[in-house]
Motif scaffolding. Sequence first.
Motif, mmCIF file in Angstrom:
data_model
loop_
_atom_site.group_PDB
_atom_site.id
_atom_site.type_symbol
_atom_site.label_atom_id
_atom_site.label_comp_id
_atom_site.label_asym_id
_atom_site.label_seq_id
_atom_site.Cartn_x
_atom_site.Cartn_y
_atom_site.Cartn_z
ATOM 1 N N SER A 32 -35.854 -11.175 43.254
ATOM 2 C CA SER A 32 -37.205 -10.645 43.451
ATOM 3 C C SER A 32 -38.077 -11.014 42.263
ATOM 4 N N LYS A 34 -41.345 -9.880 40.104
ATOM 5 C CA LYS A 34 -42.247 -8.754 39.859
ATOM 6 C C LYS A 34 -43.229 -9.121 38.752
ATOM 7 N N ASP A 69 -44.723 -7.394 45.444
ATOM 8 C CA ASP A 69 -43.840 -8.376 46.087
ATOM 9 C C ASP A 69 -43.961 -9.761 45.455
ATOM 10 N N SER A 90 -32.544 -7.410 43.438
ATOM 11 C CA SER A 90 -33.112 -7.202 44.767
ATOM 12 C C SER A 90 -32.138 -6.550 45.749
ATOM 13 N N GLU A 112 -37.420 -3.016 48.239
ATOM 14 C CA GLU A 112 -37.307 -4.466 48.470
ATOM 15 C C GLU A 112 -37.435 -4.783 49.948
#
Length: 263
Positions: A32, A34, A69, A90, A112
């Motif tokens: 992920s 961020k 996201d 994630s 997530e």
Amino acid sequence: MVGVDADVDAPNLYLLLGDFMEIQSEEELYESKKAFIEFDRCTRCMKCLEACQNGAITRDLRIIPELCDGCPACAFACPEGAIKFKITYSGKIIVGSTKYGKLVMAKLALGERGSGSLVESVRNIGRRLAFDEGASAILVDAAAGTGCSTISSITGASYAVIVAEPTPTSLYEINRVIDLLKHFKIKSFGVINKAGINKGVEDEIVNVFDKEGIELLGRVPYDPLVLEAVSHMVPIVDYSPKSASSLAIKRIYDKLGEVTGLW
Ligand code: SF4
Ligand code: SF4
């Protein structure tokens, strides 16, 4: 056969396969993105806050990780280049053993969302497992719709089974799904679930299958026992083996094995 739950936003196959899954391995995922702000460069112009459509940036310029996201609109909007990104945890991919066979699924971290690359990771682990186990087939429960996760779910598939319900929404969706499967040249079959709840729409779905040259494998009648079986976390074919829905599912399974030669 190895099962892969590619519906990573709402994995539920393990619930349908019994209430016990012995976990064999877990793989943590860090994919992920961020956003965070480098405050020594920030002039507090608030352009990032206006740009963020997710409401992830607060008025005191904190970024709420669960809402971010990584899109990265705020970084484009920032005139000072003060927004950077970091890769974060994630979720994890779990390989488990159920009464009915091996299953691969993802468990996302809080906040997530599923992505095509996450589905790809789940699929690849399923493929490795199938190879190790000498499995004859991998059964992928694809993400619904026609988005990135669905495309990733069907990538590399030899066959697809479109499960449609006799509702206007499902009728609309199957046209889009069929276009997607045609685009990827995946041989497809059709199944009607909850048959009998709307004869008119059901006939329309069958017409669509006919027109597109999609063989109908069978119809599973609407059966309140299915809900009862789900609430007991037992597959309907075990919960009530002689019920009309169980018999229909078994016929469809046999027919699918026959037309694909996979079992
Ligand atoms: S990356 Fe996108 S979601 Fe995250 S804070 Fe920036 S604009 Fe909002
Ligand atoms: S856009 Fe950049 S400079 Fe402006 S408040 Fe956001 S981080 Fe700070």
